[in-house]
Write an enzyme that holds these catalytic residues in place. Structure first.
Site, PDB file in Angstrom:
ATOM      1  N   ARG A 265       1.371  10.151   1.018  1.00 19.27           N
ATOM      2  CA  ARG A 265       1.908  11.122   1.972  1.00 19.27           C
ATOM      3  C   ARG A 265       3.117  11.836   1.378  1.00 19.27           C
ATOM      4  NH1 ARG A 265       2.309   7.047   7.167  1.00 19.27           N
ATOM      5  NH2 ARG A 265       0.135   6.330   7.148  1.00 19.27           N
TER       6      ARG A 265
ATOM      7  N   LYS B  49     -11.062  -0.662   6.914  1.00 20.06           N
ATOM      8  CA  LYS B  49      -9.782  -0.436   7.578  1.00 20.06           C
ATOM      9  C   LYS B  49     -10.040   0.038   9.007  1.00 20.06           C
ATOM     10  CE  LYS B  49      -5.614   2.449   7.292  1.00 20.06           C
ATOM     11  NZ  LYS B  49      -4.814   3.340   6.436  1.00 20.06           N
TER      12      LYS B  49
ATOM     13  N   GLU C 105       0.874  -1.172   0.000  1.00 23.25           N
ATOM     14  CA  GLU C 105       0.000   0.000   0.000  1.00 23.25           C
ATOM     15  C   GLU C 105       0.913   1.224   0.000  1.00 23.25           C
ATOM     16  OE1 GLU C 105      -2.521   2.526   3.257  1.00 23.25           O
ATOM     17  OE2 GLU C 105      -2.698   0.352   3.378  1.00 23.25           O
TER      18      GLU C 105
END
Length: 320
Positions: free
Chosen positions: A47, A131, A43
């Site tokens: 960012r 999640k 993943e």
């Protein structure tokens, strides 16, 4: 790839490394290090400015690797990630706009939830994999156990505060589909190009995830009389005889077969957290399942099976 296929890969792999990469030129080497470590999945978080290009490079260099995008906080980022090659989208929170874009374009999406209300919102969208973030801060495994009651149909990808030490706690949780973490792909390891270290950490995580533990040794004997004779000898060591129909257990650690079973000499029984996941783990290491030995529990999960291969004349027996 549809949701069912994706989530099967998530489950079998068990770990989804969360990658924050600052230099896309290192993406291919990072991907190889992870694949070599037994984790062909990542993943890549948005960012950093390098995320989009890193996804593109990873997917082009290693099309067999399952690469998705994380920290996707709006629909525009989701579109950008998919155009770069991302096969799934993960977000830290529940943004209806992002979820709706993904559903409309048939892109698997795993939005973040922290409360029962957000879980209900996910169910309203038809999502059954969510999640749980930030996992440890929200109560970790204890909270997940509490959520399993009212939301038994939901599986979680857990991320936040998880490391190699508490990994087994999450691996044991029935409602955890896969575990996210960054400890094996930390920024400084990527920056310093410590690819061997990343591979080693990935291998360590995959072993820890299985929870493999030797629980008993089965010894093949030619008949019931031979098994009884051996039992009498083991009893001299203070072991307790537990008579069964097809075998005799000495305490719980030695099984004396009343007729030759699988394996030239017998079998080694290993307990693990999740047999389906451990089968995938062993397949990567050259083992194959003996299909006619598989038995299922009431929920359709494998509870016992044997592998075709032997070690030192002993068959490998997986038990839950």
């Amino acid at each position: 790839m549809n949701n069912e296929e994706l989530f099967r890969i998530f489950h079998d792999t068990g770990i989804v490394p969360v990658v924050a990469i600052n230099d896309a030129n290192k993406a291919e080497k990072l991907a190889k290090a992870m694949i070599d470590g037994g984790i062909p999945c990542a993943e890549v978080t948005f960012r950093t400015a390098a995320a989009e290009e890193a996804i593109r490079r990873m997917t082009q260099a290693y099309p067999e690797m399952l690469v998705g995008a994380g920290t996707v906080i709006n629909a525009a980022l989701a579109e950008k990630a998919v155009m770069a090659g991302a096969k799934f989208i993960v977000s830290p929170g529940f943004n209806p706009e992002t979820v709706e874009w993904c559903l409309h374009h048939n892109i698997p999406v795993v939005p973040g939830v922290a409360t029962p209300s957000e879980i209900e919102k996910g169910l309203a969208y038809g999502l059954k994999v969510l999640k749980f973030f930030p996992a440890e801060a929200l109560g970790g495994v204890n909270m997940l156990k509490n959520l399993a009651g009212p939301f038994g149909q939901v599986k979680f990808m857990t991320t936040g505060g998880i490391n190699v030490n508490n990994l087994p706690d999450y691996a044991k949780a029935a409602n955890v589909l896969a575990i996210g973490g960054s400890w094996m792909v930390k920024g400084d390891l990527i920056e310093n190009e410590e690819w061997d270290k990343i591979t080693a950490l990935c291998k360590e995580a995959m072993v820890k995830l299985q929870g493999l533990e030797l629980v008993h040794v089965g010894i093949n004997l030619k008949n019931a009389d031979a098994a009884s004779g051996a039992a009498s000898e083991f009893a001299k060591l203070g072991m307790v005889i537990n008579e069964g129909n097809s075998s005799i257990f000495m305490d719980k650690s030695i099984e004396l077969m009343k007729a030759p079973g699988l394996g030239a000499n017998g079998h080694l029984a290993f307990r693990c957290y999740d047999i389906e996941r451990t089968i995938y783990f062993l397949k990567l290491r050259g083992f194959t399942v003996k299909e006619d030995t598989i038995k299922y529990d009431a929920k359709g999960k494998i509870k016992v099976c044997y592998m075709n291969e032997e070690i030192g004349g002993f068959a490998i027996h997986l038990v839950k």
